[in-house]
Design a protein around this motif. Sequence first.
Motif, PDB file in Angstrom:
ATOM      1  N   SER A  63       0.817  -1.217   0.000  1.00 14.92           N
ATOM      2  CA  SER A  63       0.000   0.000   0.000  1.00 14.92           C
ATOM      3  C   SER A  63       0.850   1.265   0.000  1.00 14.92           C
ATOM      4  CB  SER A  63      -0.942   0.003   1.205  1.00 14.92           C
ATOM      5  OG  SER A  63      -1.875  -1.048   1.095  1.00 14.92           O
ATOM      6  N   GLY A  64       1.968   1.243   0.706  1.00 18.31           N
ATOM      7  CA  GLY A  64       2.864   2.405   0.696  1.00 18.31           C
ATOM      8  C   GLY A  64       3.387   2.679  -0.701  1.00 18.31           C
ATOM      9  N   CYS A  65       3.762   1.617  -1.410  1.00 20.36           N
ATOM     10  CA  CYS A  65       4.234   1.769  -2.791  1.00 20.36           C
ATOM     11  C   CYS A  65       3.152   2.390  -3.661  1.00 20.36           C
ATOM     12  CB  CYS A  65       4.635   0.414  -3.377  1.00 20.36           C
ATOM     13  SG  CYS A  65       6.013  -0.373  -2.540  1.00 20.36           S
ATOM     14  N   ILE A  66       1.917   1.957  -3.459  1.00 18.85           N
ATOM     15  CA  ILE A  66       0.806   2.525  -4.220  1.00 18.85           C
ATOM     16  C   ILE A  66       0.750   4.027  -3.985  1.00 18.85           C
ATOM     17  CG2 ILE A  66      -1.722   2.619  -4.384  1.00 18.85           C
ATOM     18  CD1 ILE A  66      -1.664  -0.473  -3.907  1.00 18.85           C
ATOM     19  N   GLY A  67       0.808   4.457  -2.750  1.00 22.68           N
ATOM     20  CA  GLY A  67       0.739   5.884  -2.445  1.00 22.68           C
ATOM     21  C   GLY A  67       1.861   6.683  -3.074  1.00 22.68           C
ATOM     22  N   PHE A  68       3.097   6.233  -2.872  1.00 23.79           N
ATOM     23  CA  PHE A  68       4.250   6.980  -3.395  1.00 23.79           C
ATOM     24  C   PHE A  68       4.244   7.042  -4.926  1.00 23.79           C
ATOM     25  CE2 PHE A  68       6.045   6.121   0.849  1.00 23.79           C
ATOM     26  CZ  PHE A  68       6.569   7.372   1.143  1.00 23.79           C
ATOM     27  N   HIS A  69       3.927   5.941  -5.585  1.00 24.74           N
ATOM     28  CA  HIS A  69       4.020   5.915  -7.048  1.00 24.74           C
ATOM     29  C   HIS A  69       2.809   6.555  -7.721  1.00 24.74           C
ATOM     30  CE1 HIS A  69       7.854   3.997  -6.954  1.00 24.74           C
ATOM     31  NE2 HIS A  69       7.379   3.080  -6.117  1.00 24.74           N
ATOM     32  N   VAL A  70       1.636   6.490  -7.101  1.00 27.71           N
ATOM     33  CA  VAL A  70       0.489   7.231  -7.633  1.00 27.71           C
ATOM     34  C   VAL A  70       0.787   8.723  -7.566  1.00 27.71           C
ATOM     35  CG1 VAL A  70      -1.904   7.905  -7.122  1.00 27.71           C
ATOM     36  CG2 VAL A  70      -1.302   5.482  -7.311  1.00 27.71           C
ATOM     37  N   LYS A  71       1.328   9.166  -6.445  1.00 24.36           N
ATOM     38  CA  LYS A  71       1.684  10.590  -6.302  1.00 24.36           C
ATOM     39  C   LYS A  71       2.664  10.997  -7.399  1.00 24.36           C
ATOM     40  CE  LYS A  71       3.727  13.828  -3.002  1.00 24.36           C
ATOM     41  NZ  LYS A  71       4.306  13.975  -1.660  1.00 24.36           N
ATOM     42  N   ALA A  72       3.686  10.189  -7.635  1.00 26.65           N
ATOM     43  CA  ALA A  72       4.676  10.496  -8.676  1.00 26.65           C
ATOM     44  C   ALA A  72       4.040  10.500 -10.061  1.00 26.65           C
ATOM     45  CB  ALA A  72       5.826   9.493  -8.616  1.00 26.65           C
ATOM     46  N   LEU A  73       3.143   9.564 -10.306  1.00 27.90           N
ATOM     47  CA  LEU A  73       2.501   9.501 -11.630  1.00 27.90           C
ATOM     48  C   LEU A  73       1.623  10.709 -11.898  1.00 27.90           C
ATOM     49  CD1 LEU A  73       1.805   5.693 -11.818  1.00 27.90           C
ATOM     50  CD2 LEU A  73       3.161   7.026 -13.457  1.00 27.90           C
ATOM     51  N   HIS A  74       0.965  11.217 -10.874  1.00 26.26           N
ATOM     52  CA  HIS A  74       0.201  12.454 -11.049  1.00 26.26           C
ATOM     53  C   HIS A  74       1.136  13.593 -11.449  1.00 26.26           C
ATOM     54  CE1 HIS A  74      -3.904  11.405 -10.225  1.00 26.26           C
ATOM     55  NE2 HIS A  74      -3.626  10.893  -9.031  1.00 26.26           N
ATOM     56  N   LYS A  75       2.285  13.690 -10.789  1.00 28.33           N
ATOM     57  CA  LYS A  75       3.251  14.746 -11.118  1.00 28.33           C
ATOM     58  C   LYS A  75       3.770  14.610 -12.539  1.00 28.33           C
ATOM     59  CE  LYS A  75       4.908  15.719  -6.472  1.00 28.33           C
ATOM     60  NZ  LYS A  75       6.045  15.654  -5.536  1.00 28.33           N
ATOM     61  N   LEU A  76       3.861  13.371 -13.026  1.00 26.69           N
ATOM     62  CA  LEU A  76       4.360  13.120 -14.385  1.00 26.69           C
ATOM     63  C   LEU A  76       3.247  13.160 -15.428  1.00 26.69           C
ATOM     64  CD1 LEU A  76       6.862  10.262 -13.502  1.00 26.69           C
ATOM     65  CD2 LEU A  76       7.444  12.575 -14.292  1.00 26.69           C
ATOM     66  N   GLN A  77       2.077  13.595 -15.029  1.00 27.87           N
ATOM     67  CA  GLN A  77       0.922  13.762 -15.911  1.00 27.87           C
ATOM     68  C   GLN A  77       0.503  12.461 -16.590  1.00 27.87           C
ATOM     69  OE1 GLN A  77       2.113  17.143 -18.348  1.00 27.87           O
ATOM     70  NE2 GLN A  77       1.339  18.547 -16.791  1.00 27.87           N
ATOM     71  N   CYS A  78       0.583  11.387 -15.843  1.00 28.98           N
ATOM     72  CA  CYS A  78       0.068  10.111 -16.320  1.00 28.98           C
ATOM     73  C   CYS A  78      -1.445  10.245 -16.485  1.00 28.98           C
ATOM     74  CB  CYS A  78       0.400   9.019 -15.302  1.00 28.98           C
ATOM     75  SG  CYS A  78      -0.157   7.374 -15.757  1.00 28.98           S
ATOM     76  N   THR A  79      -1.993   9.613 -17.498  1.00 33.21           N
ATOM     77  CA  THR A  79      -3.434   9.671 -17.701  1.00 33.21           C
ATOM     78  C   THR A  79      -4.122   8.497 -17.015  1.00 33.21           C
ATOM     79  OG1 THR A  79      -3.433   8.353 -19.728  1.00 33.21           O
ATOM     80  CG2 THR A  79      -3.059  10.754 -19.964  1.00 33.21           C
ATOM     81  N   ARG A  80      -5.406   8.630 -16.807  1.00 36.40           N
ATOM     82  CA  ARG A  80      -6.187   7.542 -16.227  1.00 36.40           C
ATOM     83  C   ARG A  80      -6.186   6.341 -17.184  1.00 36.40           C
ATOM     84  NH1 ARG A  80     -10.071   6.756 -12.172  1.00 36.40           N
ATOM     85  NH2 ARG A  80     -10.518   4.540 -12.266  1.00 36.40           N
ATOM     86  N   ALA A  81      -6.197   6.597 -18.495  1.00 39.85           N
ATOM     87  CA  ALA A  81      -6.168   5.500 -19.470  1.00 39.85           C
ATOM     88  C   ALA A  81      -4.867   4.705 -19.347  1.00 39.85           C
ATOM     89  CB  ALA A  81      -6.344   6.042 -20.883  1.00 39.85           C
ATOM     90  N   GLU A  82      -3.743   5.397 -19.154  1.00 43.55           N
ATOM     91  CA  GLU A  82      -2.462   4.706 -18.975  1.00 43.55           C
ATOM     92  C   GLU A  82      -2.488   3.875 -17.696  1.00 43.55           C
ATOM     93  OE1 GLU A  82       0.736   7.688 -21.110  1.00 43.55           O
ATOM     94  OE2 GLU A  82      -0.193   8.352 -19.232  1.00 43.55           O
ATOM     95  N   LEU A  83      -3.007   4.459 -16.633  1.00 48.21           N
ATOM     96  CA  LEU A  83      -3.114   3.740 -15.365  1.00 48.21           C
ATOM     97  C   LEU A  83      -3.978   2.494 -15.537  1.00 48.21           C
ATOM     98  CD1 LEU A  83      -2.593   3.833 -12.188  1.00 48.21           C
ATOM     99  CD2 LEU A  83      -4.948   4.694 -12.109  1.00 48.21           C
ATOM    100  N   ASP A  84      -5.142   2.652 -16.150  1.00 48.45           N
ATOM    101  CA  ASP A  84      -6.063   1.528 -16.302  1.00 48.45           C
ATOM    102  C   ASP A  84      -5.451   0.389 -17.106  1.00 48.45           C
ATOM    103  OD1 ASP A  84      -7.996   2.828 -14.794  1.00 48.45           O
ATOM    104  OD2 ASP A  84      -9.123   3.532 -16.536  1.00 48.45           O
ATOM    105  N   GLU A  85      -4.720   0.708 -18.169  1.00 48.98           N
ATOM    106  CA  GLU A  85      -4.066  -0.345 -18.950  1.00 48.98           C
ATOM    107  C   GLU A  85      -3.020  -1.077 -18.122  1.00 48.98           C
ATOM    108  OE1 GLU A  85      -2.681   0.513 -22.899  1.00 48.98           O
ATOM    109  OE2 GLU A  85      -4.503   1.650 -23.366  1.00 48.98           O
ATOM    110  N   MET A  86      -2.250  -0.335 -17.340  1.00 46.95           N
ATOM    111  CA  MET A  86      -1.254  -0.962 -16.477  1.00 46.95           C
ATOM    112  C   MET A  86      -1.936  -1.843 -15.445  1.00 46.95           C
ATOM    113  SD  MET A  86       0.166  -0.769 -13.196  1.00 46.95           S
ATOM    114  CE  MET A  86      -0.354   0.826 -12.640  1.00 46.95           C
ATOM    115  N   LEU A  87      -3.068  -1.383 -14.902  1.00 49.63           N
ATOM    116  CA  LEU A  87      -3.790  -2.184 -13.915  1.00 49.63           C
ATOM    117  C   LEU A  87      -4.282  -3.493 -14.513  1.00 49.63           C
ATOM    118  CD1 LEU A  87      -5.832   0.575 -12.039  1.00 49.63           C
ATOM    119  CD2 LEU A  87      -3.803  -0.664 -11.212  1.00 49.63           C
ATOM    120  N   SER A  88      -4.692  -3.467 -15.772  1.00 51.84           N
ATOM    121  CA  SER A  88      -5.156  -4.712 -16.395  1.00 51.84           C
ATOM    122  C   SER A  88      -4.005  -5.705 -16.537  1.00 51.84           C
ATOM    123  CB  SER A  88      -5.833  -4.445 -17.745  1.00 51.84           C
ATOM    124  OG  SER A  88      -4.905  -4.028 -18.716  1.00 51.84           O
ATOM    125  N   VAL A  89      -2.797  -5.232 -16.787  1.00 57.27           N
ATOM    126  CA  VAL A  89      -1.630  -6.117 -16.846  1.00 57.27           C
ATOM    127  C   VAL A  89      -1.344  -6.688 -15.459  1.00 57.27           C
ATOM    128  CG1 VAL A  89       0.850  -6.257 -17.347  1.00 57.27           C
ATOM    129  CG2 VAL A  89      -0.662  -4.953 -18.866  1.00 57.27           C
TER     130      VAL A  89
END
Length: 115
Positions: A63-89
């Motif tokens: 869960s800690g990894c989820i928090g830190f890396h979600v925060k970083a991905l927001h800063k890097l302007q990751c899209t929800r579509a990119e997140l969703d595809e990664m989640l499916s993998v």
Amino acid sequence: MSNFDHTGLIQNINEGLLPLKKAQPEALQAFGQLARAAMAEGAISAKHKELMALAIGITQHCSGCIGFHVKALHKLQCTRAELDEMLSVCVYMGGGPALMYAAETVKAWDAMAPH
């Protein structure tokens, strides 16, 4: 599925690490250097590296990894579509347990989104 406050979790982890940083400064500085070197922009973009790190955190049930890396991905302007595809993998490779942490990730994504 947990209902973490990932922003609070990140703060708690950082606070919890303070005594270890004081007791083992060289080791934690080395870890920080490793993180910066591994995540630096290169042949693979920083955003894609963060997506990989989040995928590993999800499949390792962190869960800690989820928090830190979600925060970083927001800063890097990751899209929800990119997140969703990664989640499916993640779900493909990690099965039901990864699905539970994928749900946690979606909640963290929404809660930590810049407003």
